[in-house]
Design a protein around this motif. Structure first.
Motif, PDB file in Angstrom:
ATOM      1  N   GLU A 126      40.080  43.289  39.188  1.00 55.35           N
ATOM      2  CA  GLU A 126      39.480  43.852  40.473  1.00 55.35           C
ATOM      3  C   GLU A 126      40.640  45.174  40.785  1.00 55.35           C
ATOM      4  OE1 GLU A 126      37.133  43.292  42.545  1.00 55.35           O
ATOM      5  OE2 GLU A 126      36.336  41.634  41.083  1.00 55.35           O
ATOM      6  N   ALA A 127      41.906  44.993  40.565  1.00 58.08           N
ATOM      7  CA  ALA A 127      42.802  46.224  40.705  1.00 58.08           C
ATOM      8  C   ALA A 127      42.400  47.336  39.767  1.00 58.08           C
ATOM      9  CB  ALA A 127      44.116  45.722  40.433  1.00 58.08           C
ATOM     10  N   ALA A 128      42.013  46.978  38.642  1.00 54.39           N
ATOM     11  CA  ALA A 128      41.706  47.933  37.397  1.00 54.39           C
ATOM     12  C   ALA A 128      40.347  48.567  37.987  1.00 54.39           C
ATOM     13  CB  ALA A 128      41.390  47.208  36.339  1.00 54.39           C
ATOM     14  N   TYR A 129      39.287  47.795  38.687  1.00 50.00           N
ATOM     15  CA  TYR A 129      38.116  48.466  39.118  1.00 50.00           C
ATOM     16  C   TYR A 129      38.348  49.337  40.320  1.00 50.00           C
ATOM     17  CZ  TYR A 129      32.790  48.205  39.974  1.00 50.00           C
ATOM     18  OH  TYR A 129      31.532  48.723  40.106  1.00 50.00           O
ATOM     19  N   ARG A 130      39.081  49.187  41.148  1.00 49.59           N
ATOM     20  CA  ARG A 130      39.516  49.983  42.229  1.00 49.59           C
ATOM     21  C   ARG A 130      40.128  51.412  41.710  1.00 49.59           C
ATOM     22  NH1 ARG A 130      41.033  45.104  44.729  1.00 49.59           N
ATOM     23  NH2 ARG A 130      43.268  45.493  44.275  1.00 49.59           N
TER      24      ARG A 130
END
Length: 588
Positions: A471-475
């Motif tokens: 999720e952090a990678a996506y943001r």
């Protein structure tokens, strides 16, 4: 029709589609629509043979997944928004009836049409075969994307043909007299690069134009100018001559007469409505090179730092491309202007061509010999190794891995406050040597130094992917792709977004980003790898097989499961096993 609208004609607006979409009134007021579908509608009309499309055709390209009633309603709403954006000009330049929508080509100047009628205008407009048609446009419809891909290929072929028949004239170094013709400063602030070394790029900051600004917005112009200079300097030394403050004596300026480019920012505020425009002037021509604007509300830009940082990043990419490519062309006829190759060497790596990679390596080695250890070159040399591993470009030997580690350690010791350098080192340490804790710390430091560099956000997203924080990678990937939408290596940012969306389970978004990346760089194996995964997960097996075949053409060893593990480098065994299962199914 010339490269610019002629005075005395009935042309009321200028529409640019070579490069980023831009619509401007005759008085250079930015009328570019903000809505993505509205931009898409304008693009479809601009490239129509006679500037006109039927309503049915437009609905199919912009709302292909909607039924007739819904798409017709959506088109009416989009036309309403376009008319609203155009204001009084709407009735003058639009031709709308029950069956079709069009542009009045006698009232609107379109750069693409100009080049079609006068091929030599390509040079006057400062575009080339590498100038992307409708750069950065993002309309979420597969039919529009397919149309855009075809139009971009047609444009590329046409531009290549024109340049072969009409080579670009050689550029010459501006003389002091030419430069003084644009600006003769009498007083200035401190020269931020008092004694620039020969060959250093030089930029002059002209006084800002501020109209209607209040206490909350009057600093924005300075923030943009200084952000652009900071980002440029992370690639190469850039001498900045600051003409904004008239209170400092002109003795500070011994080198300023040679300034090659000038910039200024205009901030216009009407109540809560705010328009920021960045201008780049080339001193040798004593003329405006290009300008770029954003239009928003004062509240929105104060609350959303992403918007302002994105504007800085977009201007840096356009400006750097002009500056560094010009310098390399000048080298063909001048031996006394040494190249500044950081930006160019990085872009050569992303061409994914063995010869380009070799040229990049040679440039960086020569740059190391000619510059001090605090330059970005050692970090870029280490970073180059990752292309030989991840993209199967060139030949990698054990000695090069040792050299990469030494170069990374040297860069970290000598240049610890450059965000580009830190991101390169972190990627090498994480991707090549699996030292993810150290890589994470360096990337956090890089973001603290500069949050407007898309390259840093992109590699922060990759780091989060390698460590399983999807999720952090996506943001982070979304931010990197947005900030870097004007970059020559934007396809790499699109690919990281595809990777992050894949691991976050957003397969449709991943497919869109992967397709966008491959339209820009058809040989990018990383984009192919993730595109075939997403096709397979959505049951689109024929498309997955087709992409797998293309992937083997550029990476023949990929059929080997051990190579597959090496290329993907998943943090968790379950992710690796799932992907290997998909790939096995594709090959049996």
């Amino acid at each position: 029709m010339s490269a610019e609208p002629q005075s005395g004609t009935a042309q009321l607006a200028k529409l640019y589609v070579l490069g980023p979409l831009g619509l401007f009134s005759a008085g250079d007021r930015n009328l570019t629509p903000r809505g993505k579908k509205t931009q898409g509608l304008l693009a479809l009309l601009a490239l129509a043979p006679r500037g006109q499309r039927t309503r049915v055709w437009l609905r199919d390209k912009l709302w292909s997944a909607s039924d007739e009633q819904k798409s017709a309603s959506s088109l009416r709403q989009t036309v309403f928004e376009l008319r609203k954006d155009l204001g009084p000009l709407a009735d003058e330049i639009l031709d709308i009836n029950r069956m079709s929508i069009g542009l009045r080509l006698d009232r609107i100047w379109i750069d693409h049409h100009v080049v079609s009628e006068d091929p030599t205008a390509l040079h006057k407009l400062e575009v080339s075969e590498d100038t992307e048609l409708l750069e950065g446009i993002d309309v979420a419809d597969e039919e529009f994307e397919d149309w855009l891909q075809m139009e971009r290929q047609i444009w590329y072929d046409k531009a290549t043909e024109i340049l072969e028949a009409h080579p670009r004239p050689a550029l010459s170094k501006p003389t002091p007299a030419q430069t003084r013709g644009l600006l003769v400063p009498t007083r200035s602030t401190e020269d931020l690069s008092e004694n620039p070394e020969p060959g250093t790029f030089s930029v002059g900051f002209l006084p800002n134009i501020q109209q209607g600004c209040d206490a909350n917005t009057q600093h924005l112009a300075d923030y943009v100018l200084e952000g652009v200079a900071r980002n440029l300097r992370e690639f190469e030394p850039v001498a900045v001559f600051d003409f904004r403050d008239p209170t400092v004596h002109s003795d500070q300026f011994t080198q300023a007469f040679e300034t090659e480019y000038y910039t200024r920012v205009r901030t216009m505020q009407v109540r809560d409505s705010l328009t920021l425009t960045f201008f780049l002037y080339r001193s040798s021509r004593m003329a405006l090179e290009w300008s770029q604007s954003i239009q928003t509300s004062a509240d929105q830009i104060m609350q959303n730092s992403m918007m302002l940082e994105g504007f800085i990043a977009q201007n840096v990419d356009r400006m750097a491309k002009s500056m560094f490519e010009d310098r390399l062309r000048m080298l063909d006829s001048r031996d006394d202007w040494p190249p500044k190759v950081g930006y160019t060497a990085l872009n050569l790596m992303f061409k994914l061509d063995e010869n380009a990679l070799s040229n990049s390596e040679t440039m960086l080695l020569q740059g190391d010999d000619a510059h001090d250890a605090a330059s970005v070159y050692p970090a870029l040399r280490a970073y180059l190794t990752t292309f030989k591993i991840g993209e199967n470009v060139g030949v990698l030997n054990r000695g090069e891995l040792d050299d990469a580690r030494l170069a990374a350690e040297s860069a970290l010791a000598n240049n610890p406050f450059n965000s580009i350098s830190l991101a390169c080192i972190a990627h090498v340490l994480g991707y090549v040597f699996h030292e993810h804790d150290l890589a994470g710390g360096l990337l956090e430091q890089a973001l603290n130094l500069n949050q407007s560099q898309p390259f840093v956000w992109d590699h922060y997203a990759l780091h989060k992917l390698y460590t399983g924080e999807f999720e952090a990678a996506y943001r982070a990937a979304e931010r990197g792709a947005s900030l870097g939408s004007f970059s020559p290596i934007s396809y790499s940012y699109d690919t990281t977004l595809a990777m992050a969306a894949t691991m976050a389970g957003d397969h449709r978004r991943a497919i869109m980003a992967g397709q966008r990346a491959l339209r820009k760089q058809p040989r990018f194996a990383a984009a192919m790898r993730y595109l075939l995964l997403n096709y397979s997960k959505l049951g689109r097996e024929a498309e997955a097989q087709a992409i797998y075949g293309r992937l083997l053409d550029v990476d023949p060893e990929f059929h080997d499961p051990e190579v597959q593990k090496e290329r993907f480098r998943f943090a968790h065994k379950q992710d690796e096993s799932s992907v290997l299962g998909i790939l096995k199914r594709l090959t049996t």
